[in-house]
Design an enzyme around this catalytic site. Structure first.
Site, mmCIF file in Angstrom:
data_model
loop_
_atom_site.group_PDB
_atom_site.id
_atom_site.type_symbol
_atom_site.label_atom_id
_atom_site.label_comp_id
_atom_site.label_asym_id
_atom_site.label_seq_id
_atom_site.Cartn_x
_atom_site.Cartn_y
_atom_site.Cartn_z
ATOM 1 N N LYS A 243 0.767 -1.226 -0.067
ATOM 2 C CA LYS A 243 -0.060 -0.040 -0.057
ATOM 3 C C LYS A 243 0.865 1.124 -0.121
ATOM 4 O O LYS A 243 1.977 1.281 0.728
ATOM 5 C CB LYS A 243 -0.943 -0.110 1.280
ATOM 6 C CG LYS A 243 -2.248 1.079 1.171
ATOM 7 C CD LYS A 243 -2.889 0.939 2.494
ATOM 8 C CE LYS A 243 -3.957 1.943 2.335
ATOM 9 N NZ LYS A 243 -5.172 1.805 3.398
ATOM 10 N N GLU B 101 -18.712 -6.482 11.102
ATOM 11 C CA GLU B 101 -19.783 -5.898 11.879
ATOM 12 C C GLU B 101 -20.660 -6.928 12.791
ATOM 13 O O GLU B 101 -20.967 -6.520 13.876
ATOM 14 C CB GLU B 101 -20.323 -4.828 11.241
ATOM 15 C CG GLU B 101 -19.771 -3.586 10.650
ATOM 16 C CD GLU B 101 -18.833 -3.937 9.211
ATOM 17 O OE1 GLU B 101 -18.041 -2.991 8.878
ATOM 18 O OE2 GLU B 101 -19.198 -5.237 8.716
ATOM 19 N N ARG C 275 -25.004 -3.076 8.563
ATOM 20 C CA ARG C 275 -24.564 -4.601 8.170
ATOM 21 C C ARG C 275 -24.499 -5.598 9.189
ATOM 22 O O ARG C 275 -24.782 -6.815 9.378
ATOM 23 C CB ARG C 275 -23.235 -4.501 7.735
ATOM 24 C CG ARG C 275 -22.838 -3.344 6.618
ATOM 25 C CD ARG C 275 -21.366 -3.715 6.457
ATOM 26 N NE ARG C 275 -21.211 -4.690 5.160
ATOM 27 C CZ ARG C 275 -20.236 -5.143 4.605
ATOM 28 N NH1 ARG C 275 -19.033 -4.332 5.019
ATOM 29 N NH2 ARG C 275 -19.958 -5.927 3.672
#
Length: 637
Positions: A288, A377, A405
């Site tokens: 990244k 979640e 969610r």
């Protein structure tokens, strides 16, 4: 400011322009694409590190596959800047995330190359599998379907559900695992360790293909030849790889890991994979922030740094002469530590957003009492419920949009059992430049119908602290505290804790001509409007309700007995929200006041600054002022 692309990139107006590029040109295009992202984001802001990490992969995908006929789905989407630039949006890319400009995420109505709209994590495999099955149903045998998913998104349960299904589907699906050990914050959990440790053997992959093809042709083994081959293969794999391969156990052909920054090797591998039928996964190792050294070294900081000097790396921050209010998330982060120091039952839980929610403050000071559970979640909520059954007080901090969610878990595992889980819903209301996938518009409405649930919203930092203090007191049950993205209004915010009576609002201003009823931070807009109206000689009351559930009925009786005109204000959807609760009260008790509800309409509101979006929906300070003037003008008629 016009950002000029490199000479080769300037000639790429669609993926069709990339098809005849040779190996040297593909490397050059990758260099120019990376530099263009750096140039534009440094000036205009946006997500940064994620897209730098997939530059070569993006170039290789559009060089090899026939997009948009071949369906390319990006998970989460903040890694898709290169994709947007290569698919005809280069000259508009500077408008990315600005009001009325390009979306910061792939979006179907923005481009035919955006096969699926994304913003939340872990959806790409399910979507691409659905597309692949649709193509199979329509007998589109040559159409390819590719899901690019990060290793952080792979921790979401939905990704495993999709892979489990894909393994038995025999669909033409390629999953590309972008493995960089990061989502926004460093990844956590066993999967991270597995991906870090996993090895592959070229000998094994070669042997697998040869054994499979040979056994399929040798008649003396009979019709079960390939079944026997699978058993042989399992033994070979166990010997060569020294471990079971998670993905192959799900019946996904596994390839890799390979260098995700070698564009020509990627191109070669992708061409080969096009000819292999069935579901398969390519494991790419990337970094990244690749190509910008500061972003490589501090990947969390450079996930979305804002504008910066690309040469020195200085991130531009506005300098103020006087102390400024903190962000609500920072108030949460410091306050939970204060409370936890006094109450050893308090625990902190966040699904992969420790820095975004400021749970990282507690994770640093009390590492044994704060958990990052990964992009999960549903698990975060039920894990919190489990803690609560044992007398602990979990503060489960989830962005409002991501709480959607875990709705079943909130009802089934927390509310029905009346457990004291404190839901701190960050980014409630408009989330700003992240747009509709990240707006926290719906939590008031979807929580309001749940039994046992307390729903509250602070108007300022002091109120947030006091609500958090109240929520951790004994016998509170499920308790929701919603607050917006961005700064509060109190530079001196660290006030002493005071218990707030659940279901009690507060009157901030007397008035007899009209009353504002507000919920949360947006009440500060009403305070501005009241000041302006007062200067014009108009008498307007302001009530900060603080709670949607339970409502302060005593205060509401006062409001409707004394005010002919009422304006409700909320940074949430109007359908079923705070204003709806007020109308229900009014109807139930036979009041006849004229009520105007201000909030988010029944529409998808796009991205922009929070103030731009509030203005669009008519509940910015000026909108509140004008609404009051319009109502009061009725009195004069």
């Amino acid at each position: 400011m016009q950002i000029e692309p490199g000479k080769l990139l300037a000639q790429i107006n669609s993926p069709a322009d990339m098809k005849d590029l040779d190996a040297v040109q593909l490397v050059k295009l990758s260099e120019e694409l990376r530099q263009y992202i750096v140039d534009v984001v440094s000036v205009y802001g946006g997500h940064f590190g994620a897209s730098l990490g997939v530059v070569e992969l993006t170039v290789a995908l559009h060089h090899v596959f026939n997009t948009p006929e071949d369906q390319l789905v990006w998970d989460v989407g903040h890694q898709a800047y290169g994709h947007k630039i290569l698919t005809g949006r280069r000259d508009q890319f500077h408008t990315n995330r600005f009001y009325k400009g390009l979306s910061g995420f792939p979006k179907r109505k923005e481009s035919e190359y955006d096969a699926f709209g994304v913003g939340h994590s872990s959806t790409s495999i399910s979507a691409a599998l659905g597309m692949a099955e649709a193509s199979r149903h329509k007998n589109e045998k040559d159409r390819q379907h590719i899901a690019v998913i990060g290793d952080g998104a792979m921790t979401g349960g939905m990704a495993f559900e999709a892979m489990n299904h894909a393994g038995v589907s025999n669909s033409n699906l390629l999953i590309i695992l972008n493995d960089n050990c990061m989502s926004i914050d460093p990844n956590v959990g066993a999967l991270r360790d597995y991906l870090t440790d996993i090895t592959t053997s070229k000998t094994y992959n070669k042997m697998r293909d040869e054994v499979w093809n040979i056994l399929g042709k040798i008649s003396k083994f009979g019709p079960n030849a390939q079944e026997i081959g699978s058993k042989v293969e399992s033994s070979v794999k166990s010997f060569l790889l020294k471990q079971s391969n998670l993905f192959e156990s799900l019946n996904l052909r596994y390839f890799g890991p390979i260098d995700g920054h070698d564009v020509n090797h990627l191109t070669s591998v992708l061409k080969d994979l096009k000819d292999i039928p069935g579901p398969k996964i390519l494991h790419c190792l990337t970094k990244k922030g690749k190509g910008y050294s500061l972003a490589e070294k501090d990947q969390t900081k450079w996930h979305a740094p804002g504008t910066f000097d690309k040469f020195t790396g200085e991130i531009y921050k506005k300098v103020y002469e006087t102390p400024q209010p903190p962000k609500y998330q920072e108030v949460f982060g410091h306050t939970i530590v204060e409370l936890a120091e006094k109450n050893d039952k308090i625990m902190g839980i966040t699904p992969a957003m420790p820095s975004g929610s400021s749970m990282n403050i507690m994770m640093k000071t009390m590492p044994d009492r704060a958990y990052d559970v990964g992009i999960a979640e549903q698990h975060a909520v039920t894990f919190s419920a489990g803690l609560a059954t044992q007398g602990l007080v979990p503060f489960c901090n989830i962005y409002s949009t991501f709480m959607q969610r875990a709705y079943d878990q909130v009802i089934h595992d927390v509310a029905i059992q009346n457990l004291n889980v404190v839901f701190c819903l960050d980014r409630a209301g408009f989330a700003g430049a992240d747009g509709p996938t990240h707006h926290g518009n719906y939590d008031i409405s979807y929580f309001r119908c749940i039994p046992n649930m307390v729903i509250s919203a602070p108007m300022n930092e002091e109120e947030l602290r006091n609500l958090m203090y109240t929520a951790q007191l004994p016998d509170q049950g499920p308790f929701s505290i919603r607050y917006p993205r961005g700064n509060g209004v109190m530079p001196d915010w660290k006030t002493p804790f005071e218990e707030i009576e659940v279901g009690k609002g507060r009157k901030l201003r007397d008035g007899n001509e009209l009353a504002y009823l507000t919920l949360g931070h947006i009440g500060n807009y009403a305070a501005e409007a009241c000041e302006k109206l007062e200067k014009e000689g108009l008498s307007v009351a302001h009530y900060d309700m603080r709670f949607v559930k339970p409502l302060d009925e005593e205060m509401l009786h006062e409001v409707f007995k004394n005010h002919k005109y009422v304006i409700t204000v909320e940074d949430g959807c109007l359908q079923g929200g705070f204003g709806s609760a007020i109308l229900e009260f009014m109807a139930d008790h036979g009041y006849q006041s004229k009520v105007v509800r201000l909030g988010i309409p029944d529409a998808v509101i796009e991205h922009g600054t929070q103030m731009e979006l509030h203005k669009e929906c008519g509940f910015d300070p000026e909108g509140l002022y004008q609404s009051a003037k319009k109502l009061l003008s009725l009195e004069a008629v």
